[in-house]
Design an enzyme around this catalytic site. Structure first.
Site, PDB file in Angstrom:
ATOM      1  NE  ARG A  12       8.874   8.078  -4.844  1.00  0.00           N
ATOM      2  CZ  ARG A  12       9.344   6.833  -4.879  1.00  0.00           C
ATOM      3  NH1 ARG A  12       9.685   6.209  -3.765  1.00  0.00           N
ATOM      4  NH2 ARG A  12       9.508   6.202  -6.030  1.00  0.00           N
ATOM      5  CG  ASP A  13      12.993   5.966  -5.433  1.00  0.00           C
ATOM      6  OD1 ASP A  13      13.149   5.618  -4.255  1.00  0.00           O
ATOM      7  OD2 ASP A  13      13.101   5.190  -6.397  1.00  0.00           O
ATOM      8  CG  HIS A 206      17.085   1.863  -7.239  1.00  0.00           C
ATOM      9  ND1 HIS A 206      17.171   2.845  -6.282  1.00  0.00           N
ATOM     10  CD2 HIS A 206      15.768   1.752  -7.533  1.00  0.00           C
ATOM     11  CE1 HIS A 206      15.960   3.295  -5.993  1.00  0.00           C
ATOM     12  NE2 HIS A 206      15.073   2.646  -6.736  1.00  0.00           N
ATOM     13  CB  CYS A 237      21.966   2.765   1.230  1.00  0.00           C
ATOM     14  SG  CYS A 237      21.765   2.176   2.905  1.00  0.00           S
ATOM     15  CG  ASN A 246      16.167   6.368  -7.906  1.00  0.00           C
ATOM     16  OD1 ASN A 246      16.126   6.729  -6.741  1.00  0.00           O
ATOM     17  ND2 ASN A 246      15.249   5.624  -8.457  1.00  0.00           N
TER      18      ASN A 246
HETATM   19  P1  HMG Z   1       0.115   0.232   8.543  1.00  0.00           P
HETATM   20  O1  HMG Z   1       0.829   0.295   9.855  1.00  0.00           O
HETATM   21  O2  HMG Z   1      -0.212  -1.120   8.038  1.00  0.00           O
HETATM   22  O3  HMG Z   1      -1.223   1.044   8.493  1.00  0.00           O
HETATM   23  O4  HMG Z   1       0.960   1.058   7.490  1.00  0.00           O
HETATM   24  P2  HMG Z   1      -2.181   1.642   9.527  1.00  0.00           P
HETATM   25  O5  HMG Z   1      -3.433   1.935   8.789  1.00  0.00           O
HETATM   26  O6  HMG Z   1      -2.256   0.763  10.752  1.00  0.00           O
HETATM   27  O7  HMG Z   1      -1.489   3.030   9.937  1.00  0.00           O
HETATM   28  C1  HMG Z   1      -0.283   3.133  10.631  1.00  0.00           C
HETATM   29  C2  HMG Z   1      -0.014   4.598  10.890  1.00  0.00           C
HETATM   30  O8  HMG Z   1       0.155   5.279   9.666  1.00  0.00           O
HETATM   31  C3  HMG Z   1      -1.181   5.302  11.607  1.00  0.00           C
HETATM   32  O9  HMG Z   1      -0.627   6.363  12.359  1.00  0.00           O
HETATM   33  C4  HMG Z   1      -1.948   5.904  10.449  1.00  0.00           C
HETATM   34  O10 HMG Z   1      -2.703   7.019  10.835  1.00  0.00           O
HETATM   35  C5  HMG Z   1      -0.828   6.319   9.513  1.00  0.00           C
HETATM   36  P3  HMG Z   1      -0.241   6.191  13.897  1.00  0.00           P
HETATM   37  O11 HMG Z   1      -1.527   5.815  14.585  1.00  0.00           O
HETATM   38  O12 HMG Z   1       0.763   5.070  13.974  1.00  0.00           O
HETATM   39  O13 HMG Z   1       0.326   7.515  14.282  1.00  0.00           O
HETATM   40  N1  HMG Z   1      -1.199   6.348   8.092  1.00  0.00           N
HETATM   41  C6  HMG Z   1      -0.887   7.377   7.293  1.00  0.00           C
HETATM   42  N2  HMG Z   1      -0.254   8.533   7.520  1.00  0.00           N
HETATM   43  C7  HMG Z   1      -0.089   9.374   6.463  1.00  0.00           C
HETATM   44  N3  HMG Z   1      -0.519   9.079   5.223  1.00  0.00           N
HETATM   45  C8  HMG Z   1      -1.171   7.934   4.976  1.00  0.00           C
HETATM   46  C9  HMG Z   1      -1.368   7.022   6.023  1.00  0.00           C
HETATM   47  N4  HMG Z   1      -1.948   5.809   6.110  1.00  0.00           N
HETATM   48  C10 HMG Z   1      -1.838   5.416   7.381  1.00  0.00           C
HETATM   49  N5  HMG Z   1      -1.563   7.660   3.724  1.00  0.00           N
HETATM   50  C11 HMG Z   1       1.283   2.204   5.391  1.00  0.00           C
HETATM   51  C12 HMG Z   1       0.577   1.076   6.126  1.00  0.00           C
HETATM   52  C13 HMG Z   1       1.119   1.948   3.915  1.00  0.00           C
HETATM   53  C14 HMG Z   1       0.610   3.518   5.796  1.00  0.00           C
HETATM   54  C15 HMG Z   1       2.768   2.229   5.812  1.00  0.00           C
HETATM   55  O14 HMG Z   1       3.281   0.936   5.655  1.00  0.00           O
HETATM   56  C16 HMG Z   1       3.561   3.175   4.991  1.00  0.00           C
HETATM   57  O15 HMG Z   1       3.387   4.380   5.066  1.00  0.00           O
HETATM   58  N6  HMG Z   1       4.483   2.654   4.146  1.00  0.00           N
HETATM   59  C17 HMG Z   1       5.233   3.511   3.232  1.00  0.00           C
HETATM   60  C18 HMG Z   1       6.483   2.858   2.782  1.00  0.00           C
HETATM   61  C19 HMG Z   1       7.172   3.730   1.767  1.00  0.00           C
HETATM   62  O16 HMG Z   1       6.834   4.880   1.554  1.00  0.00           O
HETATM   63  N7  HMG Z   1       8.197   3.156   1.114  1.00  0.00           N
HETATM   64  C20 HMG Z   1       8.942   3.860   0.125  1.00  0.00           C
HETATM   65  C21 HMG Z   1       8.206   4.002  -1.174  1.00  0.00           C
HETATM   66  S1  HMG Z   1       8.246   2.529  -2.181  1.00  0.00           S
HETATM   67  C22 HMG Z   1       9.723   2.642  -3.055  1.00  0.00           C
HETATM   68  O17 HMG Z   1      10.510   3.515  -2.782  1.00  0.00           O
HETATM   69  C23 HMG Z   1       9.970   1.712  -4.202  1.00  0.00           C
HETATM   70  C24 HMG Z   1       9.820   2.404  -5.564  1.00  0.00           C
HETATM   71  O18 HMG Z   1      10.733   3.481  -5.701  1.00  0.00           O
HETATM   72  C25 HMG Z   1      10.074   1.412  -6.696  1.00  0.00           C
HETATM   73  C26 HMG Z   1      11.356   0.588  -6.503  1.00  0.00           C
HETATM   74  O19 HMG Z   1      12.448   1.167  -6.452  1.00  0.00           O
HETATM   75  O20 HMG Z   1      11.184  -0.640  -6.385  1.00  0.00           O
HETATM   76  C27 HMG Z   1       8.406   2.954  -5.735  1.00  0.00           C
HETATM   77 MG    MG Z   2      12.880   3.227  -6.303  1.00  0.00          MG
END
Ligand code: HMG
Ligand code: MG
Length: 286
Positions: A12-13, A206, A237, A246
């Site tokens: 995933r990450d 990381h 990246c 990671n």
């Molecule tokens: P938004 O634009 O605020 O939400 O996004 P929305 O409700 O307006 O939806 C936007 C679009 O997303 C719409 O589709 C929804 O249908 C769709 P469109 O009309 O544009 O085609 N949507 C979804 N699709 C699939 N699954 C869903 C879903 N929800 C809405 N669950 C949202 C809000 C949270 C969805 C968006 O910002 C997003 O997906 N963000 C994900 C970011 C992400 O995955 N980042 C990486 C993970 S975090 C990380 O890596 C850090 C970590 O490793 C720890 C660390 O290292 O610090 C965990």
């Molecule tokens: Mg991470």
């Protein structure tokens, strides 16, 4: 449970940043190999918007396609109730909500401020409780944020406390950009440990600046026994060739062995998975 538990986040990450769209079959092969390594937790899916993170679009197919090993929990990220419902339908064993310690990263990552993100998490926790699905959590940018700069440990502690109050079984502390040093990690953990027990915390380092193992040592010293790692150090990246992602599972496992901590992993299998992971991102000969 081994003395130190590694939570594998490579599928995933690690993979979420890869520029090449990796076929679902390759992801399944990686998870299936990891399932034979002794790992008890593998994060292999993320039910987020495919517009935001195209690489995770096949997450449901991955969860449906893997061969599940007894005693392994297959985890998925879920930013909102829709994500939770999709994870549940694909039979994720556990899910994770992800918050940030900084407003800048919260907005950039999930298009919500910190308070709004908790409004999205609450229904996930409620539904998960009904379904008997455990919920883990992340806090990103616990040391430094690419938008807001250095983060006050008290700010992190506040978010950790809220996630535990909500019912998350564990909070993973994310040094998202690998900015931590032993001094800043110690200051962070000493503050966070005033609101959480070591058994409720995981370190998610990381290795961007090559300090992850030093930071893990500080965390071990303060009683933490849970760390997130990625085989092959996946997660670099795409715009910084050679940059580390990671901290690598194989490096942490060997480090733990040297320090006398049991981790329960079969290093031959982990090494094979690391090779597979590197091949998936096109640098098999590294
Ligand atoms: P938004 O634009 O605020 O939400 O996004 P929305 O409700 O307006 O939806 C936007 C679009 O997303 C719409 O589709 C929804 O249908 C769709 P469109 O009309 O544009 O085609 N949507 C979804 N699709 C699939 N699954 C869903 C879903 N929800 C809405 N669950 C949202 C809000 C949270 C969805 C968006 O910002 C997003 O997906 N963000 C994900 C970011 C992400 O995955 N980042 C990486 C993970 S975090 C990380 O890596 C850090 C970590 O490793 C720890 C660390 O290292 O610090 C965990
Ligand atoms: Mg991470």
């Amino acid at each position: 449970m081994p003395a130190v538990r590694l939570f594998e986040v490579g599928p995933r990450d690690g993979l979420q940043n890869e520029p090449r769209q990796i076929p679902v079959a390759e992801k399944i092969a990686l998870v299936d190999l990891l399932s034979r390594s002794g790992l008890t937790h593998i994060e292999c899916a993320s039910f987020v918007s495919p517009r935001w993170v195209p690489q995770m679009a096949g997450s449901g197919e991955v969860l449906r396609g893997i061969t599940r090993a007894e005693g392994v929990s297959y985890a998925a990220l879920t930013p909102n109730l829709r994500g939770f419902e999709e994870a549940q339908a694909a039979r994720a064993d556990e899910v994770a909500v992800f918050a940030a310690a900084s407003e800048g990263f919260s907005r950039a990552n999930i298009n919500a401020n910190i308070a709004e993100s908790f409004e999205r998490f609450a229904p996930i926790l409620a539904e998960a409780k009904k379904a008997g699905i455990s919920v883990r959590s992340y806090v990103s940018c616990v040391i430094e944020c690419p938008y807001d700069g250095p983060i006050d440990p008290a700010q992190v502690a506040g978010v950790v406390e809220k996630l535990l109050d909500l019912g998350c079984y564990e909070v993973s502390l994310g040094d998202t950009i690998g900015a931590g040093t032993p001094d800043t990690v110690r200051a962070l953990l000493e503050r966070v440990l005033t609101v959480a027990a070591p058994s409720q915390l995981a370190g998610h380092f990381h290795d961007t600046n090559g300090r992850a193992l030093d930071n893990i040592d500080v965390a071990l010293d303060l009683g933490l026994r849970r760390f997130d790692t990625a085989v092959g150090g996946l997660g670099g990246c795409p715009y910084a060739p050679g940059a580390s992602g990671n901290v690598a599972t194989e490096a942490v496992a060997r480090h733990l062995t040297r320090k006398g901590h049991a981790h329960g992993l079969d290093l031959a299998v982990i090494d094979a998975a690391a090779e597979m992971a590197r091949a998936m991102r096109g640098d098999a000969d590294v």
